[in-house]
Scaffold this motif. Sequence first.
Motif, short mmCIF file in Angstrom:
data_model
loop_
_atom_site.label_atom_id
_atom_site.label_comp_id
_atom_site.label_asym_id
_atom_site.label_seq_id
_atom_site.Cartn_x
_atom_site.Cartn_y
_atom_site.Cartn_z
N TRP A 146 50.20 29.00 39.65
CA TRP A 146 49.81 29.16 41.06
C TRP A 146 50.90 29.87 41.86
O TRP A 146 50.63 30.84 42.57
CB TRP A 146 49.52 27.78 41.63
CG TRP A 146 49.21 27.70 43.08
CD1 TRP A 146 48.23 28.36 43.77
CD2 TRP A 146 49.88 26.87 44.05
NE1 TRP A 146 48.23 28.00 45.09
CE2 TRP A 146 49.23 27.07 45.29
CE3 TRP A 146 50.93 25.96 43.97
CZ2 TRP A 146 49.63 26.41 46.45
CZ3 TRP A 146 51.31 25.29 45.12
CH2 TRP A 146 50.68 25.52 46.35
N LEU A 147 52.14 29.41 41.75
CA LEU A 147 53.24 29.99 42.51
C LEU A 147 53.48 31.45 42.14
O LEU A 147 53.85 32.26 43.00
CB LEU A 147 54.52 29.19 42.27
CG LEU A 147 54.59 27.79 42.89
CD1 LEU A 147 55.81 27.05 42.37
CD2 LEU A 147 54.63 27.86 44.42
N LEU A 148 53.25 31.79 40.88
CA LEU A 148 53.52 33.15 40.40
C LEU A 148 52.26 34.01 40.38
O LEU A 148 52.19 35.01 39.66
CB LEU A 148 54.17 33.09 39.02
CG LEU A 148 55.53 32.37 38.96
CD1 LEU A 148 56.06 32.33 37.54
CD2 LEU A 148 56.53 33.03 39.90
N GLU A 149 51.27 33.61 41.20
CA GLU A 149 50.07 34.43 41.44
C GLU A 149 49.31 34.76 40.16
O GLU A 149 48.79 35.87 39.98
CB GLU A 149 50.45 35.74 42.15
CG GLU A 149 51.32 35.56 43.39
CD GLU A 149 50.56 34.95 44.56
OE1 GLU A 149 49.33 34.83 44.46
OE2 GLU A 149 51.20 34.61 45.57
N GLY A 150 49.23 33.78 39.25
CA GLY A 150 48.43 33.96 38.05
C GLY A 150 49.12 34.64 36.89
O GLY A 150 48.47 34.94 35.87
N LEU A 185 37.81 29.02 46.74
CA LEU A 185 39.19 28.85 46.29
C LEU A 185 39.90 30.19 46.22
O LEU A 185 39.31 31.20 45.82
CB LEU A 185 39.23 28.17 44.92
CG LEU A 185 38.65 26.76 44.83
CD1 LEU A 185 38.68 26.27 43.39
CD2 LEU A 185 39.41 25.79 45.73
N ASP A 186 41.17 30.20 46.60
CA ASP A 186 41.99 31.40 46.45
C ASP A 186 42.19 31.71 44.97
O ASP A 186 42.09 30.82 44.12
CB ASP A 186 43.36 31.19 47.11
CG ASP A 186 43.27 31.13 48.63
OD1 ASP A 186 42.31 31.67 49.19
OD2 ASP A 186 44.18 30.52 49.24
N PRO A 187 42.49 32.97 44.64
CA PRO A 187 42.76 33.30 43.24
C PRO A 187 43.86 32.41 42.65
O PRO A 187 44.90 32.21 43.27
CB PRO A 187 43.20 34.76 43.32
CG PRO A 187 42.54 35.29 44.54
CD PRO A 187 42.54 34.15 45.52
N PHE A 188 43.59 31.85 41.50
CA PHE A 188 44.53 31.01 40.76
C PHE A 188 44.94 29.75 41.54
O PHE A 188 46.02 29.20 41.34
CB PHE A 188 45.75 31.80 40.30
CG PHE A 188 45.40 32.85 39.29
CD1 PHE A 188 45.22 32.51 37.96
CD2 PHE A 188 45.21 34.17 39.66
CE1 PHE A 188 44.86 33.47 37.02
CE2 PHE A 188 44.85 35.14 38.73
CZ PHE A 188 44.69 34.78 37.40
N ASP A 189 44.05 29.29 42.43
CA ASP A 189 44.25 27.99 43.08
C ASP A 189 44.41 26.92 42.00
O ASP A 189 43.83 27.04 40.91
CB ASP A 189 43.03 27.67 43.95
CG ASP A 189 43.17 26.36 44.69
OD1 ASP A 189 43.64 26.37 45.84
OD2 ASP A 189 42.81 25.30 44.11
N PRO A 190 45.21 25.87 42.25
CA PRO A 190 45.41 24.83 41.24
C PRO A 190 44.12 24.21 40.70
O PRO A 190 44.08 23.77 39.54
CB PRO A 190 46.26 23.79 41.97
CG PRO A 190 47.05 24.59 42.95
CD PRO A 190 46.10 25.66 43.42
N TYR A 191 43.06 24.15 41.51
CA TYR A 191 41.78 23.59 41.05
C TYR A 191 40.99 24.57 40.18
O TYR A 191 40.08 24.17 39.46
CB TYR A 191 40.90 23.23 42.25
CG TYR A 191 41.26 21.98 42.99
CD1 TYR A 191 40.81 20.73 42.57
CD2 TYR A 191 42.04 22.04 44.14
CE1 TYR A 191 41.13 19.57 43.28
CE2 TYR A 191 42.37 20.90 44.85
CZ TYR A 191 41.91 19.66 44.42
OH TYR A 191 42.23 18.52 45.11
N GLU A 212 40.33 29.78 36.45
CA GLU A 212 41.21 30.84 35.96
C GLU A 212 42.65 30.33 35.80
O GLU A 212 43.34 30.67 34.84
CB GLU A 212 41.17 32.06 36.88
CG GLU A 212 41.53 31.77 38.33
CD GLU A 212 41.24 32.94 39.26
OE1 GLU A 212 41.01 34.05 38.74
OE2 GLU A 212 41.25 32.73 40.48
N ASN A 213 43.11 29.51 36.74
CA ASN A 213 44.43 28.92 36.63
C ASN A 213 44.50 28.02 35.40
O ASN A 213 45.44 28.10 34.59
CB ASN A 213 44.77 28.12 37.89
CG ASN A 213 46.14 27.47 37.86
OD1 ASN A 213 46.49 26.77 36.92
ND2 ASN A 213 46.91 27.67 38.91
N ASN A 214 43.51 27.18 35.23
CA ASN A 214 43.58 26.16 34.19
C ASN A 214 43.33 26.69 32.78
O ASN A 214 43.70 26.04 31.80
CB ASN A 214 42.66 25.00 34.55
CG ASN A 214 43.29 24.15 35.65
OD1 ASN A 214 44.21 23.39 35.41
ND2 ASN A 214 42.82 24.33 36.88
#
Length: 368
Positions: free
Chosen positions: A218-222, A332-338, A341-343
């Motif tokens: 998340w912090l590193l924008e995916g 949700l924003d791109p690569f939001d923790p929920y 795509e992030n998970n």
Amino acid sequence: MKKATLFLFLLIGMLPVSFSQAQVLKIGVAGLHHGHVGWVLEAHKRPDLEIVGIAEPNRALAERYARQHGLSMDIVFDTVEEMVEKTNPEAVTGFGATFHHLEIVKACAPRGIHVMVEKPLAVSLAHATEMAGLAKKHGIHLLTNYETSWYASNEKAKALLQSGKVGEARKIVVRDGHRGPKKIGVGPEFLDWLTDPELNGAGALMDFGCYGANLSTWLLEGQRPISVTAVTQQLNQGDNPKVDDEATIILAYPNSQTIIEASWNWPIGRKDMEVYGLTGAIFADDGSHLRVRMAEGYSGFSEEKIELPDRAQPFDDPFSVLIAVVRGETKLDPFDPYSLENNLVVMEILQAAKESAENGKTVFLPSR
């Protein structure tokens, strides 16, 4: 004229009730073996959410929770398939062993039923990939809930990093865990699968390593790491005979590094994070407390301490997020923790970490 006025009055009086009922999200609960299941059972008291079905084959366990939370055993079914078929929920929340997340999506996705599971998304990358394929094919939302997604401190840390407050990130350190499931006294049904390598995927590596992977992504924008290096140990074999209870995972990115320290051996429970930039550092000590240190000279610094209120709705509560996403009120924003795509990146990291720990070698992720 009087009759018409009375009819209009009655019609208007009914509108708020009908509107309110239309806004209630009808959900199913898949499994009661997760220690956090009380969250969703308590959420049943909310005016905007209704539990219409529960899938749990352990009748004694279901009866205990039903009595505790004032729920009827009439809505308890043996399988997820039977529960969704007979109660037709709009969304299902997973509160069983992580291994069963795939079967929840298999039952729900073809019926257009949205799913939110407790972290992590799956026990393996193979399970996660199959789940994602089903979610995309059938157009459902597939969310993963982490406690740290509610933390205002993490939200503020991300905003500060994006603003350039401490410069470009060079190192992220995430520490999560506690004294271990048995020592903190989790219930027997929770302990059984947490310490089972098949049902949990691993031990502390999966249980708490997922937090750091999720936050780093998340912090590193995916960004996906170039490589993953992990060391696991079994420091308390008596309590955890089948799984690791200590895991350190190093993620190497093109311009930064993340260190994840996941442990069932911390003397004090913790979920904290440090972000080091070129000119300063951000310390998210817990959900509401943040410190920002700006570098001065070689080892000096100025420090600002910030105490934060809860995150703004709907992100102050996972069920509010579920409702808002399903209703289309929040994207949700791109690569939001929920987000899925992030998970999926999280599962790539955890799969590589298990392989690295097992083989004693750094694992390089394939480029996309």
